[in-house]
Structures are given as structure tokens and as C-alpha cells.
Design a protein around this motif. Structure first.
Motif, short mmCIF file in Angstrom:
data_model
loop_
_atom_site.label_atom_id
_atom_site.label_comp_id
_atom_site.label_asym_id
_atom_site.label_seq_id
_atom_site.Cartn_x
_atom_site.Cartn_y
_atom_site.Cartn_z
N LEU A 1 0.85 -1.19 0.00
CA LEU A 1 0.00 0.00 0.00
C LEU A 1 0.89 1.24 0.00
CD1 LEU A 1 -2.58 1.64 0.29
CD2 LEU A 1 -2.64 1.03 2.73
N PHE A 2 0.79 2.02 -1.07
CA PHE A 2 1.55 3.27 -1.20
C PHE A 2 0.65 4.45 -0.83
CE2 PHE A 2 3.46 0.09 -3.88
CZ PHE A 2 4.81 0.27 -3.70
N TRP A 3 1.24 5.57 -0.52
CA TRP A 3 0.43 6.72 -0.09
C TRP A 3 1.18 8.02 -0.33
CZ3 TRP A 3 2.42 9.87 3.80
CH2 TRP A 3 3.49 9.33 4.53
N SER A 4 0.41 9.10 -0.35
CA SER A 4 0.98 10.44 -0.42
C SER A 4 0.02 11.41 0.25
CB SER A 4 1.22 10.85 -1.88
OG SER A 4 1.86 12.11 -1.95
N LYS A 5 0.51 12.15 1.24
CA LYS A 5 -0.26 13.13 1.99
C LYS A 5 -1.47 12.52 2.73
CE LYS A 5 2.19 16.80 0.98
NZ LYS A 5 2.92 17.56 2.01
#
Length: 308
Positions: A125-129
Motif C-alpha cells: 500500500l503506497f500513499w501520499s499526503k
């Protein structure tokens, strides 16, 4: 004769007292000289380099070792053959006594080799902000792993470290911000760890982005945009699911049909990835509503799905 003996004794006593006085004076002078030399050395000792970021986390060794042992005991018992002391030493060797603007990937390679472990397919699981939300979700569901949930990321998440050429070799007062110099210890480490995390991904990959940010949910300058998506392997990753999450109560600055999401889709499609996008992925939105049960947005927790 008695007079002569008395005079001799007085002379001997005088000589003895004079000798003692000379000895005391020599000791005092030696002490003063030693003190002056010590002060000179202290004054000559260079000050640690000064930066704008927070310094090395106090008790860094104890924190890293504690997290290392805790992770192996509570989260991934199958990784029990990892040597926490060697891992700490490899981290320390990567930065101690070094200028913090001269960090290299080679500095961290031994650490990466010691701490790396396989990641199951369909788990990445990748994420940003979406830092708080994404980790609230992984802790509650246990279905996915972010970089910070891996062994390496867990040990070093939220802490700071950097070296200094002067003694004691670690700067506890300040470390460079990412904007001060590109090759600082934290930046080099997290970029390298992010690349390794992306390269290990396989099967279906998830991405959680923030649709309540005015500047756009996807930023090509972010770690996700500049490193992680470029190191996903199309031969290993079968599909990418994008979740655009909005804060309860808004604003809803961007959805799956937004400009930056279209830009992200174009990048992924050029690399032959299959993509889906969903606004307010229901399991995550329900978790948001646990903390906002009376808000109108949580009355139905509706969501929408857009085809790629």
C-alpha cells in the motif's frame, strides 16, 4: 655548643621549608599550565555544524534496538534470525563522523541487506499526503503494508539522525532539512527504502491519495511520484487500485476525474499498468466515520467508482 646546634637546626628547618615552598609553587604552576592546556583544547574543539532541521533523536541506539526486537517478537516472528545489534551498527556506520550532506546509497547498502525481507503479493500500500489515515487503516485492518509497516520502515519511522565530522560524531542539535542539501542521511535513506519497497511489490497494488489538498492529490515531485511509481515492475504488478480520500466535511478538491489523477493514470498507462480509481474507498471512509459518527458525510458513507 648548644647554640651552634640550635643554629644548625634552624638552618635545616629553613632549607626544608624553602624546599616545600618551591615544591608547592611547582605543583601550582603545573596545575595552572594543565588547566590552560585543557581550556585550549576545549576552545580548539570545533562546533557541530548547524542546520535548520531537528537533530539526531536522543537515545537513538536504544530506540532502534527496542523497535527491532519488538517487531521481531510481535509482528514478524518468522524474521527472528535478524541480528538487531548488527542492524544498529550498520545504521551507525552509515552516518557517524560524516558530513550530513555527503550521504550516499553505498552508506546504507549493508543496512538494507541486513533488514530486507519479502513482502507478500497484494499487500503493498503506497500513499501520499495521507500519513495518519493510511496508517490508522493498516493498523486496524492488517490487510496491507506501507513502507512504514515493514521491518526497516518501522525501526526508523519518525526519528532523525545525522553525523558530524567533529566529536562525538553525531549531531544532536540539528540535522539538514531535505531542502538544505539533497544528499542528507534521511533523504538518501528514505529514497532508497522507497525504491526497494516499490521493487518488491507484486500482484494488486493499492495507492491512497488525499483529495482534499488544493494543490492536487498526485504530485510528481513526491516520493510516490518521483521514485515509487517509477520502480513498480509491470511484469510483477497485475493491477493498481487508486483510492482518492476526502476529509470528513471536505473540502473535496479533487476526485478520480481530477487533473492530477489523470496525469497519474497517463504515467501508469504508459508503463502498461492496469488501473482502477475509487473515490472514498468504503472501508477507509468507514474508519473515518468512526471518529465522526454524527457528521452528515457519515450518514450513508456513499462512495463512487470510476473505471480506468
Amino acid at each position: 655548643m648548644p647554640s651552634q646546634r640550635g643554629s644548625e637546626r634552624r638552618r635545616q628547618r629553613g632549607v626544608l621549608l624553602a624546599g616545600v615552598a618551591v615544591l608547592l609553587l611547582a605543583l601550582v604552576l603545573a596545575a595552572v599550565l594543565a588547566s590552560a592546556l585543557t581550556r585550549g583544547k576545549e576552545e580548539a574543539r570545533p562546533e557541530p555544524l548547524r542546520w535548520q532541521g531537528r537533530g539526531t533523536t536522543r537515545n537513538l541506539r536504544e530506540i532502534v534496538l527496542g523497535r527491532c526486537y519488538g517487531y521481531l517478537a510481535e509482528r514478524r516472528a518468522e524474521l527472528g534470525d535478524k541480528d538487531c545489534l548488527k542492524i544498529w551498527e550498520s545504521l551507525k556506520d552509515a552516518f557517524i563522523h560524516k558530513n550530513p550532506c555527503s550521504a550516499t546509497t553505498e552508506d546504507y547498502r549493508p543496512l538494507m541487506e541486513l533488514a530486507s525481507h519479502p513482502i507478500s503479493c497484494n499487500k503493498s500500500l503506497f500513499w501520499s499526503k495521507t500519513n495518519d489515515l493510511v496508517h490508522l487503516y493498516t493498523k486496524s485492518s492488517h490487510r496491507f503494508l506501507t513502507l512504514e509497516d515493514t521491518f526497516l520502515g518501522y525501526m526508523l519511522n519518525g526519528i532523525s539522525w545525522c553525523g558530524d565530522p567533529s566529536a562525538p560524531g553525531i549531531n544532536y542539535e540539528s540535522c539538514p532539512k531535505w531542502s538544505e542539501c539533497e544528499s542528507n542521511p534521511g533523504s538518501v535513506f528514505w529514497k532508497m527504502a522507497s525504491k526497494m519497497f516499490a521493487e518488491a511489490a507484486c500482484g494488486v497494488v493499492q495507492v491512497m491519495l488525499n483529495g482534499s489538498i488544493e494543490t492536487g492529490a498526485f504530485r510528481s515531485s513526491s516520493i510516490f511520484g518521483s521514485i515509487e511509481i517509477l520502480n513498480l515492475n509491470p511484469d510483477k504488478v497485475s493491477e493498481i487500485h487508486i483510492w482518492v480520500m476526502h476529509n470528513i466535511g471536505g473540502p473535496q478538491s479533487e476526485s478520480c476525474s481530477g487533473y492530477s489523477i489523470k496525469k497519474l493514470k497517463n504515467i501508469l498507462e504508459e508503463r502498461n499498468f492496469k488501473i482502477t480509481c475509487e473515490d472514498n474507498y468504503r472501508p477507509v471512509q468507514l474508519l473515518q466515520c468512526v471518529h465522526n459518527p454524527d457528521h452528515p458525510d457519515c450518514s450513508l458513507c456513499t462512495n463512487s467508482t470510476e473505471a480506468p
